[in-house]
Write a protein that holds these residues in place. Structure first.
Motif, PDB file in Angstrom:
ATOM      1  N   ALA A 120     136.328  54.540  33.137  1.00  0.00           N
ATOM      2  CA  ALA A 120     135.504  55.202  32.426  1.00  0.00           C
ATOM      3  C   ALA A 120     135.338  56.654  32.707  1.00  0.00           C
ATOM      4  O   ALA A 120     135.101  57.084  33.676  1.00  0.00           O
ATOM      5  N   GLU A 121     134.865  57.424  31.589  1.00  0.00           N
ATOM      6  CA  GLU A 121     134.767  58.966  31.867  1.00  0.00           C
ATOM      7  C   GLU A 121     133.126  59.220  31.829  1.00  0.00           C
ATOM      8  O   GLU A 121     132.488  58.558  31.210  1.00  0.00           O
ATOM      9  N   SER A 122     132.669  59.946  32.862  1.00  0.00           N
ATOM     10  CA  SER A 122     131.283  60.358  32.876  1.00  0.00           C
ATOM     11  C   SER A 122     130.871  61.276  31.746  1.00  0.00           C
ATOM     12  O   SER A 122     131.764  62.271  31.691  1.00  0.00           O
ATOM     13  N   VAL A 123     129.994  61.171  31.139  1.00  0.00           N
ATOM     14  CA  VAL A 123     129.406  61.851  30.040  1.00  0.00           C
ATOM     15  C   VAL A 123     127.867  62.507  30.473  1.00  0.00           C
ATOM     16  O   VAL A 123     127.350  63.073  29.412  1.00  0.00           O
ATOM     17  N   GLY A 124     127.618  62.409  31.347  1.00  0.00           N
ATOM     18  CA  GLY A 124     126.180  62.930  31.767  1.00  0.00           C
ATOM     19  C   GLY A 124     125.069  62.168  30.959  1.00  0.00           C
ATOM     20  O   GLY A 124     125.126  60.908  30.820  1.00  0.00           O
ATOM     21  N   LEU A 125     124.229  63.013  30.380  1.00  0.00           N
ATOM     22  CA  LEU A 125     122.971  62.477  29.511  1.00  0.00           C
ATOM     23  C   LEU A 125     123.388  62.469  28.168  1.00  0.00           C
ATOM     24  O   LEU A 125     122.646  62.566  27.183  1.00  0.00           O
ATOM     25  N   GLU A 126     124.772  62.484  27.706  1.00  0.00           N
ATOM     26  CA  GLU A 126     125.080  62.456  26.216  1.00  0.00           C
ATOM     27  C   GLU A 126     124.572  61.384  25.594  1.00  0.00           C
ATOM     28  O   GLU A 126     124.167  61.304  24.458  1.00  0.00           O
ATOM     29  N   ASN A 127     124.727  60.013  26.302  1.00  0.00           N
ATOM     30  CA  ASN A 127     124.217  58.889  25.561  1.00  0.00           C
ATOM     31  C   ASN A 127     122.732  58.940  25.314  1.00  0.00           C
ATOM     32  O   ASN A 127     122.309  58.348  24.190  1.00  0.00           O
ATOM     33  N   TYR A 128     121.909  59.387  26.306  1.00  0.00           N
ATOM     34  CA  TYR A 128     120.438  59.569  26.214  1.00  0.00           C
ATOM     35  C   TYR A 128     120.177  60.496  25.122  1.00  0.00           C
ATOM     36  O   TYR A 128     119.375  60.546  24.355  1.00  0.00           O
ATOM     37  N   GLN A 129     121.052  61.689  25.039  1.00  0.00           N
ATOM     38  CA  GLN A 129     120.618  62.874  24.203  1.00  0.00           C
ATOM     39  C   GLN A 129     120.929  62.137  22.574  1.00  0.00           C
ATOM     40  O   GLN A 129     120.263  62.449  21.736  1.00  0.00           O
ATOM     41  N   LYS A 130     122.088  61.445  22.389  1.00  0.00           N
ATOM     42  CA  LYS A 130     122.289  60.657  21.181  1.00  0.00           C
ATOM     43  C   LYS A 130     121.328  59.839  20.750  1.00  0.00           C
ATOM     44  O   LYS A 130     120.947  59.525  19.666  1.00  0.00           O
TER      45      LYS A 130
END
Length: 337
Positions: free
Chosen positions: A79-89
């Motif tokens: 899995a790739e780390s996306v930081g806070l991208e999921n929370y931002q979406k």
């Protein structure tokens, strides 16, 4: 008097047990552990179970909420780390705010209805005799013990548009009475489970029906701990039923009400099975709450488990805050005792 002494086989003097040995308890074996270690050793199995079944999945959920997890990652690709991208979406999603609104409004209305109905039934049970009270407790606790999936299916049948009992009963009312109450007299084919608003009305009825027995029995247990002399003194002074409840019953049962309120909020925030069955799956997005929204993101095609984990983390944080107040209330109650 019969001689009960024993004789040795070789004819010698029978052996006589030494004084003080009869009835003496065998010496205790030492566990070999210092006394202060024993409580911690007894806690180890429980802590291992909690760590394996609760803390590790919770840790994985938090880690997953910062990653992009889809079909490729399920098949073995890291899995790739996306930081806070999921929370931002999540924050930018209109469906998230709709789901959060549905969750909060449903919890507030359902908790209020459950506590009011459970308290009234608890007061009624307290007035009844022992046999009738026991009979009714067994009856209403059957509703509380019914599995959630069975409860949801039963209420879905009752509110079915074509063959539901609710539409039949409403059509059986006199036309003038039905028009006076609801503004209409024909309920044939009324689709209760198509619109989000009516779905939540049915959901509130179903959850309150299954939840109020626990509240009623808890209130009844609290009422039995209150001295009857207080009520008799209030009646002698001419106090009304409402004044007796507000001045005596409610203050003395305040810790019980606080704990029941927090527990009900936690349970109603996590409602999933009943909503999934009543809404007919995940097709009606307007009826989503946070639990159903997280399930849809994680397991619908294409799966977005990172997004689903982020929603679950938000829901967990909300419940942790509520649980903090719950534990704090329990500690206060123990201090009062």
């Amino acid at each position: 008097m019969a001689n009960t002494s024993t004789i040795a086989r070789d004819g010698g003097t029978p052996s006589v047990p030494a004084r003080g040995h009869r009835g003496a308890t065998p010496p205790r074996r030492s566990s070999g552990l210092p006394a202060w270690v024993v409580p911690y050793a007894l806690l180890v199995p429980g802590l291992l179970v909690i760590a394996g079944l609760l803390l590790y999945p919770l840790y994985q959920m938090v880690v997953m909420s910062f990653q992009n997890v889809g079909l490729r990652q399920i098949r073995g690709v890291p899995a790739e780390s996306v930081g806070l991208e999921n929370y931002q979406k999540l924050v930018e999603s209109e469906l998230f705010w709709t789901s959060l609104r549905n969750t909060v409004v449903f919890a507030v209305v359902t908790v209020a209805c459950t506590l009011i109905l459970g308290t009234l039934v608890g007061l009624l049970l307290h007035k009844l005799g022992k046999k009738m009270s026991t009979f009714l407790i067994v009856g209403i606790m059957a509703a509380w013990a019914t599995p959630q999936i069975a409860t949801a299916i039963i209420w879905r049948w009752l509110f079915d548009a074509e063959s539901g009992v609710i539409n039949w009963a409403l059509n059986a009312l006199p036309d003038w009475f039905s028009s006076l109450l609801f503004g209409r007299s024909d309920w044939t084919g009324e689709p209760w489970l198509n619109d989000a608003f009516t779905i939540y009305i049915v959901l509130i009825i179903a959850v309150v029906w299954a939840s109020f027995p626990f509240i009623a029995v808890s209130i009844l247990a609290g009422l039995k701990s209150i001295s009857q002399e207080l009520y008799e003194a209030a009646r002698v002074d001419g106090a009304s039923a409402w004044r007796i409840f507000w001045r005596i019953t409610f203050p003395l049962l305040k810790p019980v009400f606080a704990v029941l309120t927090v527990l009900s909020v936690i349970w109603d925030f996590k409602v999933f099975t009943q909503l999934f069955v009543l809404a007919g799956g995940t097709s009606n997005r307007e009826a989503f709450n946070l639990s159903l929204f997280a399930f849809t993101q994680a397991f619908s095609a294409p799966p977005k488990m990172g997004m689903g984990a982020a929603i679950a983390v938000v829901l967990t944080l909300i419940l942790l805050v509520i649980t903090f107040f719950y534990v704090r209330q329990i500690v206060k109650t123990e201090d009062v005792r």
